[in-house]
Write a protein that holds these residues in place. Structure first.
Motif, PDB file in Angstrom:
ATOM      1  N   LYS A  39       5.061  11.089   1.959  1.00  0.00           N
ATOM      2  CA  LYS A  39       6.326  10.660   2.585  1.00  0.00           C
ATOM      3  C   LYS A  39       7.016   9.526   1.821  1.00  0.00           C
ATOM      4  CE  LYS A  39       3.988   7.487   5.761  1.00  0.00           C
ATOM      5  NZ  LYS A  39       3.567   7.260   7.157  1.00  0.00           N
ATOM      6  N   GLN A  40       6.243   8.716   1.089  1.00  0.00           N
ATOM      7  CA  GLN A  40       6.859   7.584   0.380  1.00  0.00           C
ATOM      8  C   GLN A  40       7.796   8.065  -0.731  1.00  0.00           C
ATOM      9  OE1 GLN A  40       3.634   8.136   0.845  1.00  0.00           O
ATOM     10  NE2 GLN A  40       2.351   7.528  -0.886  1.00  0.00           N
TER      11      GLN A  40
ATOM     12  N   THR B 222       6.615   7.565  10.040  1.00  0.00           N
ATOM     13  CA  THR B 222       5.346   8.271  10.228  1.00  0.00           C
ATOM     14  C   THR B 222       5.559   9.758  10.491  1.00  0.00           C
ATOM     15  OG1 THR B 222       4.469   6.230  11.196  1.00  0.00           O
ATOM     16  CG2 THR B 222       3.185   8.244  11.549  1.00  0.00           C
TER      17      THR B 222
ATOM     18  N   PRO C 273       0.818  -1.209   0.000  1.00  0.00           N
ATOM     19  CA  PRO C 273       0.000   0.000   0.000  1.00  0.00           C
ATOM     20  C   PRO C 273       0.852   1.258   0.000  1.00  0.00           C
ATOM     21  CG  PRO C 273      -0.216  -1.166   2.105  1.00  0.00           C
ATOM     22  CD  PRO C 273       0.527  -2.062   1.188  1.00  0.00           C
TER      23      PRO C 273
ATOM     24  N   GLY D  30      -7.370   3.627  -1.821  1.00  0.00           N
ATOM     25  CA  GLY D  30      -8.693   4.022  -1.354  1.00  0.00           C
ATOM     26  C   GLY D  30      -8.605   5.001  -0.200  1.00  0.00           C
ATOM     27  N   LYS D  31      -9.761   5.266   0.418  1.00  0.00           N
ATOM     28  CA  LYS D  31      -9.815   6.277   1.472  1.00  0.00           C
ATOM     29  C   LYS D  31      -8.905   5.928   2.635  1.00  0.00           C
ATOM     30  CE  LYS D  31     -13.258   8.755   4.343  1.00  0.00           C
ATOM     31  NZ  LYS D  31     -12.641   8.426   5.670  1.00  0.00           N
TER      32      LYS D  31
ATOM     33  N   ARG E 107      -6.198   2.820   4.512  1.00  0.00           N
ATOM     34  CA  ARG E 107      -5.217   1.801   4.133  1.00  0.00           C
ATOM     35  C   ARG E 107      -5.895   0.484   3.768  1.00  0.00           C
ATOM     36  NH1 ARG E 107      -2.841  -2.383   6.328  1.00  0.00           N
ATOM     37  NH2 ARG E 107      -0.622  -2.857   5.935  1.00  0.00           N
TER      38      ARG E 107
ATOM     39  N   ALA F 195      -0.627   4.519  -1.110  1.00  0.00           N
ATOM     40  CA  ALA F 195      -1.573   5.578  -1.527  1.00  0.00           C
ATOM     41  C   ALA F 195      -1.799   6.616  -0.439  1.00  0.00           C
ATOM     42  CB  ALA F 195      -2.905   4.943  -1.916  1.00  0.00           C
ATOM     43  N   GLY F 196      -0.967   6.589   0.617  1.00  0.00           N
ATOM     44  CA  GLY F 196      -1.142   7.550   1.702  1.00  0.00           C
ATOM     45  C   GLY F 196      -0.655   8.938   1.322  1.00  0.00           C
ATOM     46  N   ILE F 197      -1.045   9.935   2.149  1.00  0.00           N
ATOM     47  CA  ILE F 197      -0.616  11.318   1.864  1.00  0.00           C
ATOM     48  C   ILE F 197       0.433  11.791   2.870  1.00  0.00           C
ATOM     49  CG2 ILE F 197      -2.796  11.934   0.746  1.00  0.00           C
ATOM     50  CD1 ILE F 197      -3.564  13.390   3.395  1.00  0.00           C
ATOM     51  N   GLY F 198       0.716  11.006   3.874  1.00  0.00           N
ATOM     52  CA  GLY F 198       1.768  11.366   4.830  1.00  0.00           C
ATOM     53  C   GLY F 198       1.461  12.599   5.659  1.00  0.00           C
ATOM     54  N   GLU F 199       0.209  12.699   6.105  1.00  0.00           N
ATOM     55  CA  GLU F 199      -0.208  13.904   6.847  1.00  0.00           C
ATOM     56  C   GLU F 199       0.645  14.128   8.086  1.00  0.00           C
ATOM     57  OE1 GLU F 199      -4.341  13.797   7.802  1.00  0.00           O
ATOM     58  OE2 GLU F 199      -4.376  15.821   8.653  1.00  0.00           O
ATOM     59  N   ARG F 200       0.917  13.076   8.848  1.00  0.00           N
ATOM     60  CA  ARG F 200       1.694  13.199  10.093  1.00  0.00           C
ATOM     61  C   ARG F 200       3.154  13.547   9.814  1.00  0.00           C
ATOM     62  NH1 ARG F 200      -0.282   7.518  12.563  1.00  0.00           N
ATOM     63  NH2 ARG F 200      -0.428   7.108  10.321  1.00  0.00           N
ATOM     64  N   MET F 201       3.641  13.318   8.622  1.00  0.00           N
ATOM     65  CA  MET F 201       5.015  13.665   8.252  1.00  0.00           C
ATOM     66  C   MET F 201       5.119  15.174   8.017  1.00  0.00           C
ATOM     67  SD  MET F 201       8.124  12.813   7.708  1.00  0.00           S
ATOM     68  CE  MET F 201       8.163  11.028   7.664  1.00  0.00           C
TER      69      MET F 201
ATOM     70  N   ASP G   4       3.756  -2.320   4.389  1.00  0.00           N
ATOM     71  CA  ASP G   4       3.707  -0.865   4.238  1.00  0.00           C
ATOM     72  C   ASP G   4       4.937  -0.384   3.483  1.00  0.00           C
ATOM     73  OD1 ASP G   4       2.728  -0.521   7.729  1.00  0.00           O
ATOM     74  OD2 ASP G   4       1.469  -0.784   5.942  1.00  0.00           O
ATOM     75  N   VAL G   5       4.772   0.430   2.467  1.00  0.00           N
ATOM     76  CA  VAL G   5       5.965   0.997   1.828  1.00  0.00           C
ATOM     77  C   VAL G   5       6.667   1.960   2.804  1.00  0.00           C
ATOM     78  CG1 VAL G   5       5.091   0.781  -0.533  1.00  0.00           C
ATOM     79  CG2 VAL G   5       4.762   2.919   0.702  1.00  0.00           C
TER      80      VAL G   5
HETATM   81  N1  LIG Z   1      -5.525   5.410   2.211  1.00  0.00           N
HETATM   82  C1  LIG Z   1      -4.280   4.905   2.440  1.00  0.00           C
HETATM   83  C2  LIG Z   1      -3.549   5.236   3.612  1.00  0.00           C
HETATM   84  C3  LIG Z   1      -2.282   4.699   3.797  1.00  0.00           C
HETATM   85  N2  LIG Z   1      -1.776   3.881   2.835  1.00  0.00           N
HETATM   86  C4  LIG Z   1      -0.441   3.309   2.988  1.00  0.00           C
HETATM   87  O1  LIG Z   1      -0.412   2.510   4.166  1.00  0.00           O
HETATM   88  C5  LIG Z   1       0.904   2.579   4.752  1.00  0.00           C
HETATM   89  C6  LIG Z   1       0.824   2.904   6.232  1.00  0.00           C
HETATM   90  O2  LIG Z   1       0.035   4.058   6.368  1.00  0.00           O
HETATM   91  P1  LIG Z   1       0.541   5.398   7.137  1.00  0.00           P
HETATM   92  O3  LIG Z   1       1.879   5.189   7.747  1.00  0.00           O
HETATM   93  O4  LIG Z   1      -0.567   5.875   7.987  1.00  0.00           O
HETATM   94  O5  LIG Z   1       0.757   6.388   5.889  1.00  0.00           O
HETATM   95  P2  LIG Z   1      -0.104   7.683   5.593  1.00  0.00           P
HETATM   96  O6  LIG Z   1      -1.554   7.347   5.603  1.00  0.00           O
HETATM   97  O7  LIG Z   1       0.490   8.289   4.366  1.00  0.00           O
HETATM   98  O8  LIG Z   1       0.258   8.610   6.861  1.00  0.00           O
HETATM   99  P3  LIG Z   1      -0.747   9.678   7.545  1.00  0.00           P
HETATM  100  O9  LIG Z   1      -1.740   8.830   8.331  1.00  0.00           O
HETATM  101  O10 LIG Z   1       0.192  10.435   8.449  1.00  0.00           O
HETATM  102  O11 LIG Z   1      -1.363  10.489   6.461  1.00  0.00           O
HETATM  103  C7  LIG Z   1       1.692   3.631   3.992  1.00  0.00           C
HETATM  104  O12 LIG Z   1       2.623   2.973   3.163  1.00  0.00           O
HETATM  105  C8  LIG Z   1       0.624   4.372   3.186  1.00  0.00           C
HETATM  106  O13 LIG Z   1       1.125   4.830   1.929  1.00  0.00           O
HETATM  107  C9  LIG Z   1      -2.501   3.550   1.672  1.00  0.00           C
HETATM  108  O14 LIG Z   1      -2.010   2.811   0.811  1.00  0.00           O
HETATM  109  N3  LIG Z   1      -3.750   4.070   1.510  1.00  0.00           N
END
Ligand SMILES: Nc1ccn([C@@H]2O[C@H](COP(=O)(O)OP(=O)(O)OP(=O)(O)O)[C@@H](O)[C@H]2O)c(=O)n1
Ligand SMILES: C[C@](O)(CO)[C@H](O)COP(=O)(O)O
Length: 250
Positions: free
Chosen positions: A26-27, A225, A12, A86-87, A89, A14-20, A114-115
């Motif tokens: 962040k990926q 994170t 997975p 998706g919305k 993980r 598709a995250g946006i790395g909000e906490r980063m 997790d990437v």
């Molecule tokens: N809708 C999402 C949310 C997360 N991920 C992936 O799941 C992994 C672990 O999630 P997390 O560390 O929470 O990444 P983010 O969601 O990007 O971080 P944040 O919650 O800070 O936005 C990450 O590789 C992230 O890219 C994903 O594929 N789809």
């Protein structure tokens, strides 16, 4: 894998790395001489060179095409499949499984990683596969809790202790988590339909009544994170490379 089963790797991304709090997901932040995503992909590909790597990506991902080109130059044999995330993980992981509907067999193994966890080692990956391959359900890498654990409560904009937990039998869930295709697909689908908060694959299997195996894993398999995690990952990866080099030279 054994018994005529294949291994599929869903990563997975598709995250946006909000906490980063960076100005890009962040990926795609730099890590050593690559991006975080490339380091993680490379470690999974080196461990399982025949496996397809399935990457759920954010619908507005601008960075993947350039990263894909660089990754395939470094690993020309890598087999990559992308799909939309998706919305949450769990939605992204399910989309990754759906991308395999025409390819995966019910008893094939799916490894989800997790990437954002680039420090995963070859040994831990092999330990997970060895540990679950004869198990009916599958399992996950996990690290026993080594700190005293507190439950907190918010009081007037501060946090106070409400309880100290018994840390015996408490584990940090890590990734990869590895389950049979059909069981994982069904458990994730049903759990999401019920509106369950599924923060990992194991929780979906648990909700379906299964008891996944806990496979002890390294505590340096950290999830990137927060900002300070990236510098820590650089140190850990450099240390791992040095240790591996020293072992090879012996
Ligand atoms: N809708 C999402 C949310 C997360 N991920 C992936 O799941 C992994 C672990 O999630 P997390 O560390 O929470 O990444 P983010 O969601 O990007 O971080 P944040 O919650 O800070 O936005 C990450 O590789 C992230 O890219 C994903 O594929 N789809
Ligand atoms: C899957 C996981 O890495 C196991 O610890 C974790 O649950 C991911 O949580 P996140 O909030 O999606 O990073």
């Amino acid at each position: 894998m054994t018994n005529n089963t294949c291994l599929w790797c869903v990563l997975p991304a598709a995250g946006i790395g909000e906490r980063m709090g960076a100005d890009l997901p962040k990926q795609y932040l730099p890590l050593l001489d690559q991006t975080l995503l490339e380091v993680t992909l490379g470690r999974i590909h080196q461990a399982f060179p025949e496996a397809y790597l399935v990457l759920p990506l954010h619908q507005e991902d601008l960075w993947w095409p350039a990263v894909e080109l660089r990754f395939l130059k470094r690993y020309p044999q890598a087999k990559l499949i992308t799909c939309f995330g998706g919305k949450e993980r769990a939605d992204s992981v399910l989309n990754g499984l759906n991308a395999l509907t025409a390819l995966a067999h019910p008893h094939d193994w799916v490894l989800v990683h997790d990437v954002a966890r680039p420090c995963i080692t070859q040994l831990d990956l092999q330990q997970l596969v060895t540990g679950v391959k004869n198990h009916l359900v599958g399992g996950l890498l996990a690290a026993p809790v080594a700190d005293t654990m507190k439950r907190g409560m918010s009081v007037n904009n501060s946090h106070q202790v409400s309880a100290t937990l018994d840390r015996n039998h408490l584990w940090h869930a890590l990734t990869p988590q590895m389950f049979r295709y059909e069981k994982l697909h069904t458990a994730l689908t049903q759990g999401l339909e019920k509106g369950l908060k599924l923060t990992d694959e194991s929780s979906a299997l648990e909700a379906a009544g299964y008891q996944p195996l806990l496979i002890p894993g390294r505590r340096d398999n950290i999830k990137i994170t927060h900002p300070e995690d990236l510098a820590l990952a650089e140190l850990l990866l450099t240390h791992q490379q040095t240790t591996t080099q020293t072992t090879r030279e012996k």
